[in-house]
Design an enzyme around this catalytic site. Structure first.
Site, PDB file in Angstrom:
ATOM      1  N   GLN A 254     -70.134  -4.976 -18.982  1.00  0.00           N
ATOM      2  CA  GLN A 254     -69.571  -4.836 -20.249  1.00  0.00           C
ATOM      3  C   GLN A 254     -69.963  -6.247 -20.958  1.00  0.00           C
ATOM      4  O   GLN A 254     -70.488  -6.261 -21.988  1.00  0.00           O
ATOM      5  CB  GLN A 254     -68.195  -4.768 -20.422  1.00  0.00           C
TER       6      GLN A 254
ATOM      7  N   HIS B 195     -65.308  -6.427 -15.200  1.00  0.00           N
ATOM      8  CA  HIS B 195     -66.353  -5.680 -15.923  1.00  0.00           C
ATOM      9  C   HIS B 195     -67.291  -6.347 -16.536  1.00  0.00           C
ATOM     10  O   HIS B 195     -67.489  -6.448 -17.642  1.00  0.00           O
ATOM     11  CB  HIS B 195     -65.544  -4.919 -17.036  1.00  0.00           C
TER      12      HIS B 195
ATOM     13  N   CYS C  27     -64.368  -3.509 -26.529  1.00  0.00           N
ATOM     14  CA  CYS C  27     -65.187  -2.866 -25.502  1.00  0.00           C
ATOM     15  C   CYS C  27     -65.199  -1.243 -25.611  1.00  0.00           C
ATOM     16  O   CYS C  27     -66.046  -0.595 -25.086  1.00  0.00           O
ATOM     17  CB  CYS C  27     -64.900  -3.083 -24.061  1.00  0.00           C
TER      18      CYS C  27
ATOM     19  N   ARG D 130     -74.674  -1.546 -24.125  1.00  0.00           N
ATOM     20  CA  ARG D 130     -74.324  -1.350 -22.740  1.00  0.00           C
ATOM     21  C   ARG D 130     -75.776  -0.987 -22.154  1.00  0.00           C
ATOM     22  O   ARG D 130     -76.032  -1.227 -21.043  1.00  0.00           O
ATOM     23  CB  ARG D 130     -73.275  -0.413 -22.620  1.00  0.00           C
TER      24      ARG D 130
ATOM     25  N   ARG E 170     -67.536   2.340 -10.181  1.00  0.00           N
ATOM     26  CA  ARG E 170     -66.290   2.022 -10.919  1.00  0.00           C
ATOM     27  C   ARG E 170     -65.199   2.485 -10.115  1.00  0.00           C
ATOM     28  O   ARG E 170     -64.834   3.674  -9.776  1.00  0.00           O
ATOM     29  CB  ARG E 170     -66.120   2.891 -12.348  1.00  0.00           C
TER      30      ARG E 170
ATOM     31  N   ASP F 166     -58.934  -5.624 -26.288  1.00  0.00           N
ATOM     32  CA  ASP F 166     -59.010  -4.734 -25.498  1.00  0.00           C
ATOM     33  C   ASP F 166     -57.756  -3.835 -25.525  1.00  0.00           C
ATOM     34  O   ASP F 166     -56.803  -4.233 -25.869  1.00  0.00           O
ATOM     35  CB  ASP F 166     -59.351  -5.092 -23.993  1.00  0.00           C
TER      36      ASP F 166
HETATM   37  N1  NVA Z   1     -59.280  -2.858 -19.573  1.00  0.00           N
HETATM   38  C1  NVA Z   1     -60.006  -1.615 -19.768  1.00  0.00           C
HETATM   39  C2  NVA Z   1     -61.374  -1.718 -19.882  1.00  0.00           C
HETATM   40  C3  NVA Z   1     -61.923  -0.204 -20.240  1.00  0.00           C
HETATM   41  C4  NVA Z   1     -63.334  -0.189 -20.386  1.00  0.00           C
HETATM   42  C5  NVA Z   1     -59.383  -0.528 -18.555  1.00  0.00           C
HETATM   43  O1  NVA Z   1     -59.643  -1.291 -17.467  1.00  0.00           O
HETATM   44  O2  NVA Z   1     -59.002   0.063 -18.693  1.00  0.00           O
HETATM   45  N1   CP Z   2     -66.128   0.012 -22.269  1.00  0.00           N
HETATM   46  C1   CP Z   2     -66.110   1.044 -21.180  1.00  0.00           C
HETATM   47  O1   CP Z   2     -66.401   0.593 -20.045  1.00  0.00           O
HETATM   48  O2   CP Z   2     -66.055   2.192 -21.694  1.00  0.00           O
HETATM   49  P1   CP Z   2     -65.814   3.360 -20.690  1.00  0.00           P
HETATM   50  O3   CP Z   2     -64.491   3.309 -19.762  1.00  0.00           O
HETATM   51  O4   CP Z   2     -65.717   4.711 -21.532  1.00  0.00           O
HETATM   52  O5   CP Z   2     -66.898   3.621 -19.787  1.00  0.00           O
END
Ligand code: NVA
Ligand code: CP
Length: 260
Positions: free
Chosen positions: A88, A85, A217, A245, A58, A177
């Site tokens: 997801q 992502h 998500c 997931r 990540r 989201d």
């Molecule tokens: N769009 C959000 C998704 C988190 C799972 C982010 O990137 O923070």
């Molecule tokens: N949806 C998701 O990826 O959650 P986290 O940011 O908690 O991993």
């Protein structure tokens, strides 16, 4: 598992999931290896490949994800970048399939920021046919090249609107989201002003005119992009969505290891 950003679901689902498959997952947090800061991404890729069968990352910058994949000698799984992502959205589509029993004539209305989640939906729209309608404020559209890619694939119907009420009409799924993603949290106040009218409320859910489901998500900012009433409603499937997931990522990992 290399995490340059915080996580609950991604970390727990990968770590628990891999353990359930008989493997062992190592968590490297934002302060551990300093990918791209303490050490070049390409060097980390080669070092970590020597100890592990799969890398899950990540990262902030998508170009670093590509660099990691280019230099690693083991598969690299994208656990979120500023661009997309994919795990997801694969889990989300599986959840929809599990819930509806089929994916025919599916309309998904996404209400909110044209962010990494939307880019993964658009990329999935190149592989599976569905109607994907995005309602976002002016200036918060998804990446134009990704929209073009999805349209050119010719499989799905892609629409962009700035009117949530109109966008959700006939939708089977209403998805949202956070308005400010990780890396943009300092814009949260400004975005709350600009996204006024884009909160998923019970009234917006009713505007679908169908027995639609609600998805997110997570993590959610309750009362901002979605009301408690919607998030906790019987039609909200956010918790099975989160659980999936793990199951879907396990399938992805088995496949990458040549065992699926
Ligand atoms: N769009 C959000 C998704 C988190 C799972 C982010 O990137 O923070
Ligand atoms: N949806 C998701 O990826 O959650 P986290 O940011 O908690 O991993």
């Amino acid at each position: 598992m290399i995490f340059a950003k915080p996580s609950a679901r991604t970390r727990i689902s990968f770590e628990t999931g891999f353990y359930r498959l008989g493997g062992h997952a190592l968590y490297l947090g934002p302060d551990d290896i300093g990918i791209g800061k303490r050490e070049a991404v390409s060097d980390i890729a080669r070092v970590v490949s020597g100890y592990n069968d799969i890398i899950m990352a990540r990262l902030f910058e998508h170009r670093h994800m590509l660099e990691l994949a280019e230099h690693a000698s083991v598969p690299v799984v994208n656990g979120l970048s500023d661009y997309n992502h994919p795990c997801q959205i694969m889990a989300d589509m599986f959840t929809i399939l599990e819930h509806r029993g089929h994916l025919d004539n599916l309309k998904i209305a996404y209400v909110g920021d044209g962010n990494n989640i939307v880019h993964s939906w658009l990329r999935l729209a190149c592989r599976l046919p569905f109607n994907f309608t995005i309602a976002c404020p002016e200036g918060y559209q998804p990446d134009p090249d990704t929209i073009k890619l999805a349209k050119q694939a010719g499989l799905s119907e892609i629409a962009i609107s700035h009117d949530p009420m109109q966008a959700v009409r006939d939708a089977d799924v209403v998805y949202t989201d956070v308005w400010a993603s990780m890396g943009h949290k300092e814009e949260a106040d400004e975005r709350r002003r600009k996204f006024e009218g884009f909160t998923v409320t019970a009234q917006l859910m009713a505007a679908t005119g169908k027995d639609s489901i609600f998805m997110h998500c997570l993590p959610a900012e309750r009362g901002v992009e979605v009301t408690d009433e919607v998030l906790d409603a019987p039609y909200s499937i956010v918790f099975p969505q989160a659980e999936n997931r793990m199951h879907v990522q396990n399938a992805i990992m088995l496949r990458l290891l040549g065992k699926g």
